[in-house]
Write a protein that holds these residues in place. Sequence first.
Motif, PDB file in Angstrom:
ATOM      1  N   ALA A 172      20.518  -6.634  29.167  1.00  0.00           N
ATOM      2  CA  ALA A 172      19.938  -8.161  29.331  1.00  0.00           C
ATOM      3  C   ALA A 172      21.022  -8.878  30.112  1.00  0.00           C
ATOM      4  N   PHE A 173      22.161  -8.294  30.227  1.00  0.00           N
ATOM      5  CA  PHE A 173      23.232  -9.132  31.003  1.00  0.00           C
ATOM      6  C   PHE A 173      23.488  -8.352  32.487  1.00  0.00           C
ATOM      7  N   ALA A 174      22.659  -7.231  32.989  1.00  0.00           N
ATOM      8  CA  ALA A 174      22.826  -6.612  34.108  1.00  0.00           C
ATOM      9  C   ALA A 174      22.647  -7.430  35.102  1.00  0.00           C
ATOM     10  N   GLY A 175      21.824  -8.310  35.214  1.00  0.00           N
ATOM     11  CA  GLY A 175      21.654  -9.257  36.415  1.00  0.00           C
ATOM     12  C   GLY A 175      22.498 -10.469  36.804  1.00  0.00           C
ATOM     13  N   LEU A 176      23.205 -10.445  35.923  1.00  0.00           N
ATOM     14  CA  LEU A 176      24.309 -11.623  35.826  1.00  0.00           C
ATOM     15  C   LEU A 176      25.443 -11.305  36.754  1.00  0.00           C
ATOM     16  N   ASP A 177      25.811 -12.307  37.698  1.00  0.00           N
ATOM     17  CA  ASP A 177      26.774 -12.210  38.852  1.00  0.00           C
ATOM     18  C   ASP A 177      28.238 -12.579  38.061  1.00  0.00           C
ATOM     19  N   LEU A 178      28.444 -12.351  36.855  1.00  0.00           N
ATOM     20  CA  LEU A 178      29.677 -12.605  35.985  1.00  0.00           C
ATOM     21  C   LEU A 178      30.531 -11.405  35.765  1.00  0.00           C
ATOM     22  N   TRP A 179      31.889 -11.359  35.367  1.00  0.00           N
ATOM     23  CA  TRP A 179      32.430 -10.491  35.042  1.00  0.00           C
ATOM     24  C   TRP A 179      32.652 -10.385  33.519  1.00  0.00           C
ATOM     25  N   PHE A 180      32.424  -9.176  32.948  1.00  0.00           N
ATOM     26  CA  PHE A 180      32.228  -8.850  31.579  1.00  0.00           C
ATOM     27  C   PHE A 180      33.353  -7.921  31.224  1.00  0.00           C
ATOM     28  N   LEU A 181      34.187  -8.159  30.044  1.00  0.00           N
ATOM     29  CA  LEU A 181      34.860  -7.046  29.515  1.00  0.00           C
ATOM     30  C   LEU A 181      34.167  -6.796  28.185  1.00  0.00           C
ATOM     31  N   ILE A 182      33.495  -5.318  28.257  1.00  0.00           N
ATOM     32  CA  ILE A 182      32.548  -5.001  27.284  1.00  0.00           C
ATOM     33  C   ILE A 182      33.097  -4.138  26.306  1.00  0.00           C
ATOM     34  N   ARG A 183      33.279  -4.657  25.215  1.00  0.00           N
ATOM     35  CA  ARG A 183      33.997  -3.675  23.982  1.00  0.00           C
ATOM     36  C   ARG A 183      32.786  -3.038  22.993  1.00  0.00           C
ATOM     37  N   CYS A 184      33.021  -1.907  22.754  1.00  0.00           N
ATOM     38  CA  CYS A 184      32.226  -1.229  21.748  1.00  0.00           C
ATOM     39  C   CYS A 184      32.635  -0.103  21.277  1.00  0.00           C
ATOM     40  N   VAL A 185      32.264   0.569  20.463  1.00  0.00           N
ATOM     41  CA  VAL A 185      32.944   1.982  19.521  1.00  0.00           C
ATOM     42  C   VAL A 185      32.571   3.010  20.445  1.00  0.00           C
ATOM     43  N   ASP A 186      31.357   3.343  21.184  1.00  0.00           N
ATOM     44  CA  ASP A 186      31.073   4.457  21.943  1.00  0.00           C
ATOM     45  C   ASP A 186      30.688   3.803  23.321  1.00  0.00           C
ATOM     46  N   PRO A 187      30.862   5.056  24.428  1.00  0.00           N
ATOM     47  CA  PRO A 187      30.329   4.416  25.744  1.00  0.00           C
ATOM     48  C   PRO A 187      28.919   3.715  25.585  1.00  0.00           C
ATOM     49  N   PRO A 188      28.688   2.416  26.433  1.00  0.00           N
ATOM     50  CA  PRO A 188      27.610   1.864  26.364  1.00  0.00           C
ATOM     51  C   PRO A 188      26.281   2.345  26.959  1.00  0.00           C
ATOM     52  N   GLU A 189      25.310   2.243  27.021  1.00  0.00           N
ATOM     53  CA  GLU A 189      24.180   2.566  27.794  1.00  0.00           C
ATOM     54  C   GLU A 189      24.009   1.859  28.775  1.00  0.00           C
ATOM     55  N   VAL A 190      23.396   2.267  30.052  1.00  0.00           N
ATOM     56  CA  VAL A 190      23.160   1.645  31.281  1.00  0.00           C
ATOM     57  C   VAL A 190      21.571   0.957  31.241  1.00  0.00           C
ATOM     58  N   PRO A 191      21.271   0.101  31.968  1.00  0.00           N
ATOM     59  CA  PRO A 191      22.232  -0.368  33.145  1.00  0.00           C
ATOM     60  C   PRO A 191      23.136  -1.523  32.261  1.00  0.00           C
ATOM     61  N   LEU A 192      24.148  -1.675  33.323  1.00  0.00           N
ATOM     62  CA  LEU A 192      25.344  -2.372  32.959  1.00  0.00           C
ATOM     63  C   LEU A 192      25.873  -3.644  33.901  1.00  0.00           C
ATOM     64  N   PRO A 193      26.190  -4.520  33.591  1.00  0.00           N
ATOM     65  CA  PRO A 193      26.695  -5.768  34.723  1.00  0.00           C
ATOM     66  C   PRO A 193      27.192  -5.297  35.844  1.00  0.00           C
ATOM     67  N   ARG A 194      27.351  -5.484  37.014  1.00  0.00           N
ATOM     68  CA  ARG A 194      27.892  -4.990  38.089  1.00  0.00           C
ATOM     69  C   ARG A 194      29.369  -4.773  38.009  1.00  0.00           C
ATOM     70  N   ARG A 195      29.747  -6.243  37.692  1.00  0.00           N
ATOM     71  CA  ARG A 195      31.251  -6.233  37.369  1.00  0.00           C
ATOM     72  C   ARG A 195      31.779  -6.443  35.964  1.00  0.00           C
ATOM     73  N   HIS A 196      32.289  -5.265  35.497  1.00  0.00           N
ATOM     74  CA  HIS A 196      32.718  -5.230  34.306  1.00  0.00           C
ATOM     75  C   HIS A 196      33.740  -4.021  34.077  1.00  0.00           C
ATOM     76  N   GLU A 197      34.374  -4.207  32.808  1.00  0.00           N
ATOM     77  CA  GLU A 197      35.291  -3.121  32.263  1.00  0.00           C
ATOM     78  C   GLU A 197      35.100  -2.939  30.826  1.00  0.00           C
ATOM     79  N   ILE A 198      35.138  -1.549  30.537  1.00  0.00           N
ATOM     80  CA  ILE A 198      34.761  -1.082  29.217  1.00  0.00           C
ATOM     81  C   ILE A 198      35.995  -0.795  28.457  1.00  0.00           C
ATOM     82  N   LEU A 199      35.916  -1.468  27.349  1.00  0.00           N
ATOM     83  CA  LEU A 199      37.149  -1.170  26.274  1.00  0.00           C
ATOM     84  C   LEU A 199      36.588  -0.668  24.976  1.00  0.00           C
TER      85      LEU A 199
END
Length: 254
Positions: free
Chosen positions: A147-174
């Motif tokens: 739902a957020f993949a098309g946004l031109d924003l920067w995301f810090l994505i926090r979750c327990v396990d690695p997230p599914e794709v697609p992901l926002p273009r600019r992001h960091e996984i925590l």
Amino acid sequence: MARGRDPMNLLILGGTGEARELAKELVARGEHVVSSLAGRVARPKLPHGETRVGGFGGPEGLARWLTENDVDAVIDATHPFAERIGANAAIAARETGTPLLRLARPGWTEQPDDTWHWADDLDHAARLLPALGDRVFLTSGRQGLAAFAGLDLWFLIRCVDPPEVPLPRRHEILLDRGPYTVENEHALMERHGIEVLVTKDSGGEMTAAKLTAARGLGLPVVVVRRPSRPETASVTTVQDALTWLSGTAKGSPA
């Protein structure tokens, strides 16, 4: 276990802290408990009693499992956003005549200094973000991030396990698991220059610190509303669930 009767056969649809607490209490009382986990977390915290992992095959499969295992009652203690299993449980319980209880922690309550923006779902949350900030702390879990993949924003994505794709273009996984502290959440948001927080209305204390930290930083919060659930008997605490079981389940003494 109450005197004068056999142990109840209970199915807990679990995965939450409340489900684990309930299983612990029931096993200590001598009841036969099977906790069902969806299997979406790689290293789940296992409850007391027996555990099964994976789906049942829809409402028909769950109904068959309830009958084959002579289940006295089902407690749906799944995450507030696990709507599919909740719907399946309601259908299966109705078809088999099995008592069903929903155990769900209360949602969070907006405080006077909060700036909350309610969203109906993740797509709605994504539409709200561009007007609220460019650096987003996304804590809605690893599923549905498309739902957020098309946004031109920067995301810090926090979750327990690695997230599914697609992901926002600019992001960091925590990758991290609660509980969290207000101090650490405050520092995390400051360190990453967060301008807006996104969360589901999960409720509970384990992840509530982010809301307090956002309040202290004066950040807006996008809160995704809980999906609707089938009408059934419902409680908000483990103690109330135990009380319901003692008086409602067909395994209880008269």
